[in-house]
Scaffold this active site. Sequence first.
Site, short mmCIF file in Angstrom:
data_model
loop_
_atom_site.label_atom_id
_atom_site.label_comp_id
_atom_site.label_asym_id
_atom_site.label_seq_id
_atom_site.Cartn_x
_atom_site.Cartn_y
_atom_site.Cartn_z
N GLU A 52 0.83 -1.22 0.00
CA GLU A 52 0.00 0.00 0.00
C GLU A 52 0.86 1.26 0.00
O GLU A 52 0.35 2.36 0.06
CB GLU A 52 -0.92 0.02 1.24
N ASN A 69 0.22 -7.64 -3.79
CA ASN A 69 -0.36 -6.86 -4.88
C ASN A 69 0.64 -5.91 -5.54
O ASN A 69 1.63 -5.52 -4.94
CB ASN A 69 -1.51 -6.02 -4.33
N ASP A 111 -6.35 -6.07 -5.80
CA ASP A 111 -5.59 -6.32 -4.57
C ASP A 111 -5.60 -7.79 -4.17
O ASP A 111 -5.73 -8.13 -2.99
CB ASP A 111 -6.10 -5.44 -3.41
#
Lengths: 594, 149
Positions: A196, A279, A321
């Site tokens: 992230e 991801n 994701d």
Amino acid sequence: MPLVSRVAIMACIGAGVLLCGLAHAAGRPGPAGEDGDWKMPAKDFAGTRFSTLADITPQKAPSLHPVWTFSTGVLGGHEGQPLVVGKVMYVVTPWPNVLYAFDLSKEGYPLKWKYRPDVSPNAIGVSCCDTVNRGAFYADGKLFYNLLDGHTVAVDAATGREVWNTRIADVANGETVTMAPMVVKDRVIVGASGGEFGIYGWVKGLDAKTGQLVWTARNIGPDADMLIRPDTFKPPYEGGVDVGAHSWDGDTWKTGGAPVWGWVSYDPELDLIYYGTGNPSPYNPEQRVGDNKWTASVLARRPADGALVWAYQFTPHDNWDYDATGAMILADLKVGGKDTKVLVHFDKNGFAYTLDRAAGRLISAEAFAHVTWAKSIDLATGRPVLDPDKQTGVSRGNVRGICPSLEGGVSPASPAAFSPRTHLFYTSTNNLCMDYAASRSTHLKGTPFIGANSPYIAGPGGNLGAFIAWDAVSGKKVWENKEEFPSWSGALVTAGDVVFYGTLDGWFKSADAKTGKVLSKFKVGSGVVGNPMTYRGPDGRQYVAVYAGIGGDWALLAGDVRSDDPADVRPPADFMKNIARHTSQGGMLWIFGL
Amino acid sequence: MGRWMAFLSCLAAVSCGRQDVTAPSSLPAVRYEAHIVAGTAAPQGVELTNPYKADPAVAKKGALMFAAMNCDGCHGGDASGWVGPSLSDQRWRYGGADSEVFNSIYYGRPKGMPAFGGTLGVDGVWTLVTYIRSLPLPSTVSTESWLEP
């Protein structure tokens, strides 16, 4: 002969055949030995989470009851699992990552020692999904584990003194570490979270004796960074020079993610470690055109030098994701009548994959959860057959009804188990779908690099989770225990043919491994997001241990469970309005016995 | 894309927009109602107030900045709370006065709020404060009830 049995027999030969005969006798307390320990996160290198202890059976399990409990002193998501080596139980807490050593030979299990590392609170702000820790690994008289702020430590198991401490990750760059290390052949294998935060994802091999960094292998980018050597790397499907860079537009691979926060397994005959990557960054896929190799993939590397031997991508150009960091379980299964060395993986994308673990070719891939982003996985090409209406991106606005949700058909934080007796896999699952609206994101070091808003909705049927038994040869569910809430615990299965799992609303359950019939349940005081384990105590009896303490992704999604901070009060989640009725945050270690 | 780059480089330059906002030359104050004062004298410092007050145009600029600087990645869309707490519910861990919200963004805070002052400058931070102040109060959640009506 199954891998697990072969390892057990090798250990038996080492320990003396007579002792092993006693240890395997069902129902009779045996000596604490190799069989009764739990030295590494998944019990063995194959990642099976299967124990040969058979005292607890479907007939005896209804009398399971708590025998001891301990508050870890930390509130928050308690992922991972305790270890037991001989007469000592080892526990790692969420941040600040205290390591406890309990003396199981004394009444009340008092501590032998308590190690409190120096670990920065700044790592908290760069942790997307709660400040969890997935456990330690015991080897060579030491406990190896990772600190959230990007250090790996080795602690002397007898004294609790730190032996070495190596900084492996850079918090200022958005890197934190939550995974449990894998220790094999004098290498400590570690990786970083940060999908992230636009990290340039990697795994590292440290020298187990000194903590020195031996090799760094990127999971994306050019061959040199990825430790790809032309004579060694043989991918089963797409390959090509620098495919880890060419499958990205421009240099978007430099902030491309591919974190490693899940589980590592090891095959000693092939000398390969297997792990999944997370991801690609950012979540908005239109900012990184191409397959984005090798994100959302399984990678097979040599532990000594990190060389990449093969890689297979579960979700090319991930739009949703779908981290592939879940457990890679190694098993020997009869496929088409032939004994085959396989790797089985339950992916966030909702498909359960069975691969040939020597070369990475796909044997089967079947949906174990409700799936709408793809119709099937093409066995010839290894690629998903996509539903074009479920692709996301800024130009597509709000895409509705994508299943599974961002939480996955199963979370990588919830590792499955395999029983060589039933030949079945056991796993928690989520039944959630999502809408997904991407937005443009700019990479600013130390801040989130995301670009998506994805509210959840219940999947078909209304239950938000289930615990299932899965046949990886036929690709079918054998039984399913539906749960009101998403299922987030890891699985444990034993030779007594009993499975163990915990629920998000705080029940710790045992069930018949063949039928799923629930045999016992106990409310452990907070949601279970960790992994049960079992061991033989110094008194010769079999015990089962598990953490209670809701968190992980639920720290974000179920903020109404919190009670400890009047400055951070959240409304209930739309899709899960009742969770706070059953649990708050917690931090408990429980031990159950007959 | 060009417009975004211009906007971002403008933010980094500190001096864009208003010419008369300067960096504080001594420590900004924190209002000590929220803290216990030893004795009777609260510590003194420079009192900072938001030069933009409640200017809606600045609040709108702040909304764009909130997304551009990835604040929404931790605090959620509309600052409703995600990894980091809600910034709209008037519950403040580090204080809700102008100075205190300014300090939180400019210098960062324990437990992981990064320091944005060097990237955004004083002007950029006040723009964000103006946006945060403009957020409507959500309905309060003091009591969560599961009783059948």
